[in-house]
Design a protein around this motif. Structure first.
Motif, short mmCIF file in Angstrom:
data_model
loop_
_atom_site.label_atom_id
_atom_site.label_comp_id
_atom_site.label_asym_id
_atom_site.label_seq_id
_atom_site.Cartn_x
_atom_site.Cartn_y
_atom_site.Cartn_z
N ASN A 96 77.96 -4.13 -1.02
CA ASN A 96 79.00 -5.15 -1.08
C ASN A 96 80.04 -4.95 0.02
OD1 ASN A 96 78.50 -7.27 -2.84
ND2 ASN A 96 78.98 -6.02 -4.62
N LYS B 20 75.39 -21.01 -8.32
CA LYS B 20 75.20 -19.95 -7.33
C LYS B 20 73.71 -19.85 -7.01
CE LYS B 20 79.18 -17.27 -8.57
NZ LYS B 20 79.84 -16.06 -8.27
N VAL C 70 71.35 -10.90 -3.53
CA VAL C 70 72.63 -11.36 -2.99
C VAL C 70 72.82 -12.82 -3.36
CG1 VAL C 70 72.72 -9.69 -1.09
CG2 VAL C 70 71.68 -11.91 -0.71
N THR C 71 74.09 -13.17 -3.59
CA THR C 71 74.43 -14.49 -4.13
C THR C 71 75.52 -15.14 -3.28
OG1 THR C 71 73.94 -13.66 -6.34
CG2 THR C 71 75.23 -15.66 -6.22
N ARG C 72 75.43 -16.46 -3.21
CA ARG C 72 76.45 -17.26 -2.54
C ARG C 72 76.59 -18.56 -3.35
NH1 ARG C 72 77.98 -17.53 3.17
NH2 ARG C 72 76.29 -16.12 3.68
N SER D 285 74.83 -9.25 -6.12
CA SER D 285 75.06 -9.57 -7.52
C SER D 285 74.26 -8.68 -8.47
CB SER D 285 74.73 -11.03 -7.80
OG SER D 285 73.45 -11.36 -7.29
N GLU E 56 78.03 -0.77 -4.51
CA GLU E 56 79.33 -0.61 -3.83
C GLU E 56 79.16 -0.60 -2.31
OE1 GLU E 56 82.52 2.98 -3.34
OE2 GLU E 56 81.67 2.69 -5.34
N ARG F 72 77.81 -11.88 -1.94
CA ARG F 72 78.03 -10.74 -2.82
C ARG F 72 76.68 -10.21 -3.27
NH1 ARG F 72 82.21 -7.95 -2.72
NH2 ARG F 72 82.00 -7.29 -4.85
N GLU G 107 76.82 -7.33 -10.79
CA GLU G 107 78.20 -7.59 -10.39
C GLU G 107 78.88 -8.40 -11.48
OE1 GLU G 107 81.12 -8.13 -6.98
OE2 GLU G 107 80.03 -6.53 -7.96
N SER H 220 70.74 -17.37 -5.09
CA SER H 220 70.54 -15.97 -4.72
C SER H 220 69.19 -15.80 -4.05
CB SER H 220 70.64 -15.07 -5.95
OG SER H 220 69.59 -15.35 -6.85
N GLU I 38 81.14 -11.15 -13.01
CA GLU I 38 81.51 -12.50 -12.54
C GLU I 38 83.00 -12.61 -12.34
OE1 GLU I 38 79.41 -15.17 -11.84
OE2 GLU I 38 77.79 -13.75 -12.07
N GLU J 232 80.64 -7.98 2.86
CA GLU J 232 81.91 -8.66 2.60
C GLU J 232 82.20 -9.74 3.65
OE1 GLU J 232 86.11 -7.18 0.81
OE2 GLU J 232 85.21 -5.95 2.38
#
Length: 154
Positions: free
Chosen positions: A125, A3, A39-41, A136, A122, A134, A152, A5, A154, A129
């Motif tokens: 995210n 991942k 944020v992570t992808r 993270s 919350e 996300r 977040e 970020s 996993e 969406e």
């Protein structure tokens, strides 16, 4: 693959009080807050639909725009008010400020750094969406040396 970020930091000033707290924080007071949003992808899912953003987790300007709209803008120079507080004075302060046209943000949690971190995670995210990323990790500094962090699962 792993991942990737990106992280961005933000600051704002805000007032609050902690109902039933046995110390100085039961009084109306303020902080200069610092927020760090990660944020992570998945690396195989980096942006590829446009040459300009190719290879990015998310454009930093897009991260900045959402965080400013959802958090910094509403909370900056506001009195954050817990609607479930048992403290009559907190309710009176909020009502007076609202009557006078001052900035009041109503929340359904005690406005601690910990609760705000969870709330911000919350909210963000939900906003990201559709972007395929996300949030993270969120860190909320209440002072230069004290912060709350939520990650977040996993």
């Amino acid at each position: 693959m792993g991942k990737l970020s990106i992280t961005k930091e933000f600051t704002w000033d805000m007032a609050h009080m902690l109902a039933s707290y046995q110390g100085l924080c039961k009084n109306l007071h303020g902080h200069t807050y610092k927020l760090q949003v990660e944020v992570t992808r998945n690396s195989e899912q980096l942006i590829t639909d446009s040459e300009a953003n190719s290879g990015m987790v998310l454009d930093f300007k897009d991260l900045k725009k959402v965080v400013k709209e959802e958090i910094v803008g509403p909370f900056d120079h506001a009195f954050v008010y817990w609607t479930g507080s048992s403290d009559v004075v907190e309710h009176q302060i909020a009502e007076l400020l609202k009557e006078e046209g001052r900035k009041v943000v109503e929340v359904d949690f005690r406005p601690t750094a910990e609760e705000m971190a969870a709330y911000f995670l919350e909210v963000l995210n939900a906003k990201f969406e559709e972007e395929g990323v996300r949030v993270s990790k969120v860190k909320v500094w209440e002072t230069p040396t004290s912060f709350a962090e939520i990650r977040e699962d996993e």
